[in-house]
Design an enzyme around this catalytic site. Structure first.
Site, PDB file in Angstrom:
ATOM      1  N   ARG A  56      15.712   9.651  -2.150  1.00 33.13           N
ATOM      2  CA  ARG A  56      15.522   8.384  -1.416  1.00 33.13           C
ATOM      3  C   ARG A  56      16.686   7.466  -1.816  1.00 33.13           C
ATOM      4  O   ARG A  56      17.034   7.396  -2.990  1.00 33.13           O
ATOM      5  CB  ARG A  56      14.168   7.726  -1.765  1.00 33.13           C
ATOM      6  CG  ARG A  56      12.971   8.537  -1.261  1.00 33.13           C
ATOM      7  CD  ARG A  56      11.677   7.752  -1.391  1.00 33.13           C
ATOM      8  NE  ARG A  56      11.589   6.678  -0.429  1.00 33.13           N
ATOM      9  CZ  ARG A  56      10.625   5.743  -0.449  1.00 33.13           C
ATOM     10  NH1 ARG A  56       9.702   5.761  -1.402  1.00 33.13           N
ATOM     11  NH2 ARG A  56      10.591   4.794   0.458  1.00 33.13           N
ATOM     12  N   GLN A  78       0.947   0.355   2.450  1.00 28.66           N
ATOM     13  CA  GLN A  78       0.827   0.320   0.984  1.00 28.66           C
ATOM     14  C   GLN A  78      -0.086  -0.811   0.526  1.00 28.66           C
ATOM     15  O   GLN A  78      -0.769  -0.695  -0.498  1.00 28.66           O
ATOM     16  CB  GLN A  78       2.209   0.132   0.341  1.00 28.66           C
ATOM     17  CG  GLN A  78       3.119   1.344   0.394  1.00 28.66           C
ATOM     18  CD  GLN A  78       4.032   1.327   1.595  1.00 28.66           C
ATOM     19  OE1 GLN A  78       3.708   0.747   2.625  1.00 28.66           O
ATOM     20  NE2 GLN A  78       5.174   1.965   1.493  1.00 28.66           N
ATOM     21  N   GLY A 132       7.278   3.775  -4.854  1.00 24.87           N
ATOM     22  CA  GLY A 132       7.400   2.614  -5.736  1.00 24.87           C
ATOM     23  C   GLY A 132       8.531   2.919  -6.709  1.00 24.87           C
ATOM     24  O   GLY A 132       8.556   3.993  -7.331  1.00 24.87           O
ATOM     25  N   ALA A 133       9.450   1.966  -6.850  1.00 19.70           N
ATOM     26  CA  ALA A 133      10.702   2.238  -7.563  1.00 19.70           C
ATOM     27  C   ALA A 133      10.509   2.795  -8.992  1.00 19.70           C
ATOM     28  O   ALA A 133      11.038   3.865  -9.318  1.00 19.70           O
ATOM     29  CB  ALA A 133      11.572   0.977  -7.561  1.00 19.70           C
ATOM     30  N   ASN A 167      13.413  -4.998  -0.967  1.00 20.02           N
ATOM     31  CA  ASN A 167      12.011  -4.603  -1.156  1.00 20.02           C
ATOM     32  C   ASN A 167      11.482  -4.157   0.202  1.00 20.02           C
ATOM     33  O   ASN A 167      12.206  -4.167   1.218  1.00 20.02           O
ATOM     34  CB  ASN A 167      11.196  -5.765  -1.742  1.00 20.02           C
ATOM     35  CG  ASN A 167       9.804  -5.323  -2.218  1.00 20.02           C
ATOM     36  OD1 ASN A 167       9.681  -4.354  -2.956  1.00 20.02           O
ATOM     37  ND2 ASN A 167       8.763  -5.994  -1.770  1.00 20.02           N
ATOM     38  N   LYS A 168      10.241  -3.760   0.230  1.00 19.24           N
ATOM     39  CA  LYS A 168       9.611  -3.224   1.438  1.00 19.24           C
ATOM     40  C   LYS A 168       9.879  -4.084   2.664  1.00 19.24           C
ATOM     41  O   LYS A 168       9.851  -5.312   2.594  1.00 19.24           O
ATOM     42  CB  LYS A 168       8.103  -3.115   1.164  1.00 19.24           C
ATOM     43  CG  LYS A 168       7.256  -2.546   2.263  1.00 19.24           C
ATOM     44  CD  LYS A 168       7.735  -1.222   2.782  1.00 19.24           C
ATOM     45  CE  LYS A 168       7.973  -0.172   1.744  1.00 19.24           C
ATOM     46  NZ  LYS A 168       8.718   1.010   2.233  1.00 19.24           N
ATOM     47  N   ASP A 194      13.117  -2.876  -5.031  1.00 15.41           N
ATOM     48  CA  ASP A 194      13.650  -1.509  -5.142  1.00 15.41           C
ATOM     49  C   ASP A 194      15.054  -1.506  -5.706  1.00 15.41           C
ATOM     50  O   ASP A 194      15.484  -0.533  -6.310  1.00 15.41           O
ATOM     51  CB  ASP A 194      13.621  -0.830  -3.776  1.00 15.41           C
ATOM     52  CG  ASP A 194      12.186  -0.481  -3.436  1.00 15.41           C
ATOM     53  OD1 ASP A 194      11.457  -1.375  -2.982  1.00 15.41           O
ATOM     54  OD2 ASP A 194      11.780   0.666  -3.705  1.00 15.41           O
TER      55      ASP A 194
HETATM   56  O1  MRU Z   1       8.562   2.841   0.235  1.00 17.81           O
HETATM   57  P1  MRU Z   1       7.901   2.490  -1.059  1.00 17.81           P
HETATM   58  O2  MRU Z   1       6.408   2.484  -0.989  1.00 17.81           O
HETATM   59  O3  MRU Z   1       8.433   3.331  -2.196  1.00 17.81           O
HETATM   60  O4  MRU Z   1       8.347   1.005  -1.348  1.00 17.81           O
HETATM   61  C1  MRU Z   1       7.876   0.389  -2.498  1.00 17.81           C
HETATM   62  C2  MRU Z   1       8.256  -1.040  -2.617  1.00 17.81           C
HETATM   63  O5  MRU Z   1       8.924  -1.603  -1.785  1.00 17.81           O
HETATM   64  C3  MRU Z   1       7.846  -1.717  -3.889  1.00 17.81           C
HETATM   65  O6  MRU Z   1       7.593  -3.071  -3.673  1.00 17.81           O
HETATM   66  C4  MRU Z   1       8.970  -1.587  -4.920  1.00 17.81           C
HETATM   67  O7  MRU Z   1       9.361  -0.237  -5.055  1.00 17.81           O
HETATM   68  C5  MRU Z   1       8.581  -2.101  -6.242  1.00 17.81           C
HETATM   69  S1  MRU Z   1       7.383  -1.077  -7.003  1.00 17.81           S
HETATM   70  C6  MRU Z   1       7.003  -1.706  -8.529  1.00 17.81           C
END
Ligand code: MRU
Length: 344
Positions: free
Chosen positions: A88, A195, A48-49, A246-247, A236
């Protein structure tokens, strides 16, 4: 919720709730070195960012502790910081946090290594505390977008676990509920790391917020049946024109939301906006290990020798986004102008 990012003075270490094992087990992962921090980031003990930004800030402190005793410490430290910043590639918050710590260092070139590490630990604690305050402000900005009785769909986990606490996409939902509105959440399961099924469901259920998990491929049917009133997702990295990474799967949800006239919002702190990235095509997309797709736990689900795709993110074009909910208010199109104004 269990404190999931904690600095432990006793161990002089960062203690992270290991998100790989939720919701089945609450195990903790101890980071004492930059190697531990990078591992935690890469294998997604923490993800999560904003959460990885906070982790990176503590990582800078651990880097300074780790090289104590190295005579030529400045290049050694700079090298460790780069390792953290590049763990990352997509979430800009990682780089943002490391650059913030570097800027503090540049302001105090006279510091000894010991002085710098004391200073950085204090700064990491500030970054940590400010992230929670920022999330609450995102909640306050976005609460009015949610009506009493709404069902809000979200993708991935942009909740307390993805931040220092409270969340980004989940923040307006939490704030609307605090205003007395009845709100339900649909958590898309979010293959392959799950997630949504594991983490969003875990934290909302724990907090008593009504949540149902849906398979990623149920999105069209749920919208077609009128079961979704709003979509709110995290991000992100948001480019200068409003395109939002985003994801993986978020772009598809946004396209379906347009088809079914469901307002689609992105919620993120200003630190997720990268004014140096002109548009979404320039956002690097993380390509993760095939094993996350070929296996569920220890069980292989694809035939030996068959390749897979495991891009971790996609980019939703700004034209599909109704608003970007930040701690400084809700940005609307034209995003290029709104973002430029924000960074002026
Ligand atoms: O691969 P991840 O689990 O780090 O990806 C997270 C996401 O895509 C979240 O939606 C994003 O980081 C926002 S978190 C507040």
């Amino acid at each position: 919720m269990t404190e999931h990012i904690q600095y432990s003075p006793e161990h002089d270490a960062l203690v992270l709730l290991d998100q790989r094992y939720l919701p089945l087990r609450e195990e903790f992962f101890l980071c004492k070195t930059v190697k531990d921090i990078c591992e935690a980031l890469v294998v997604m003990v923490v993800r999560g960012a904003p959460a990885i930004g906070v982790t990176a800030a503590y990582g800078c402190y651990l880097a300074a502790r780790e090289i104590s005793g190295v005579a030529d410490w400045k290049p050694a430290l700079a090298d460790k910081l780069e390792q953290i910043a590049s763990a990352r590639p997509t979430a800009v918050n990682l780089r943002w946090a490391v650059r913030l710590m570097q800027a503090e260092w540049a302001r105090h070139p006279e510091f000894t290594l010991d002085e710098l590490s004391v200073f950085w630990l204090a700064k990491a604690k500030v970054v940590h505390a400010e992230d929670i305050a920022t999330c609450k402000a995102i909640g306050a900005s976005g609460a009015d977008l949610i009506a009493d009785g709404d069902t809000v769909m979200t993708h991935c986990n942009a909740g307390a676990l993805a931040t220092a606490g409270y969340g980004t996409a989940l923040a307006p939902i939490r704030a609307a509920i605090a205003q007395g509105k009845r709100v339900q959440v649909i958590a898309n399961e979010t293959r392959p790391f799950l997630q949504g099924a594991r983490l969003t469901a875990y934290e909302l259920h724990k907090d008593g917020i009504p949540v149902k998990v849906a398979c990623d491929n149920a999105c069209a049917l749920l919208m077609q049946r009128g079961l979704v009133q709003k979509v709110i997702v995290g991000a992100d990295r948001i480019a200068a024109n409003g395109d939002a990474a985003n994801k993986i799967g978020t772009f598809g949800v946004a396209l379906l939301a347009k088809e079914f006239a469901v307002p689609f919002f992105v919620a993120a702190p200003v630190s997720t906006i990268d004014p140096e990235t002109a548009d979404g095509s320039l956002i690097p997309i993380e390509d993760r290990t095939p094993r996350e797709v070929t296996h569920i736990g220890a069980t292989q689900i694809t035939p030996d020798g068959v390749g897979v795709f495991n891009f971790a993110f996609d980019v939703t074009p700004a034209r599909l986004i109704h608003g970007i909910i930040t701690e400084r208010g809700v940005l609307t199109a034209s995003y290029t102008e709104a973002i430029a104004k924000l960074f002026k």
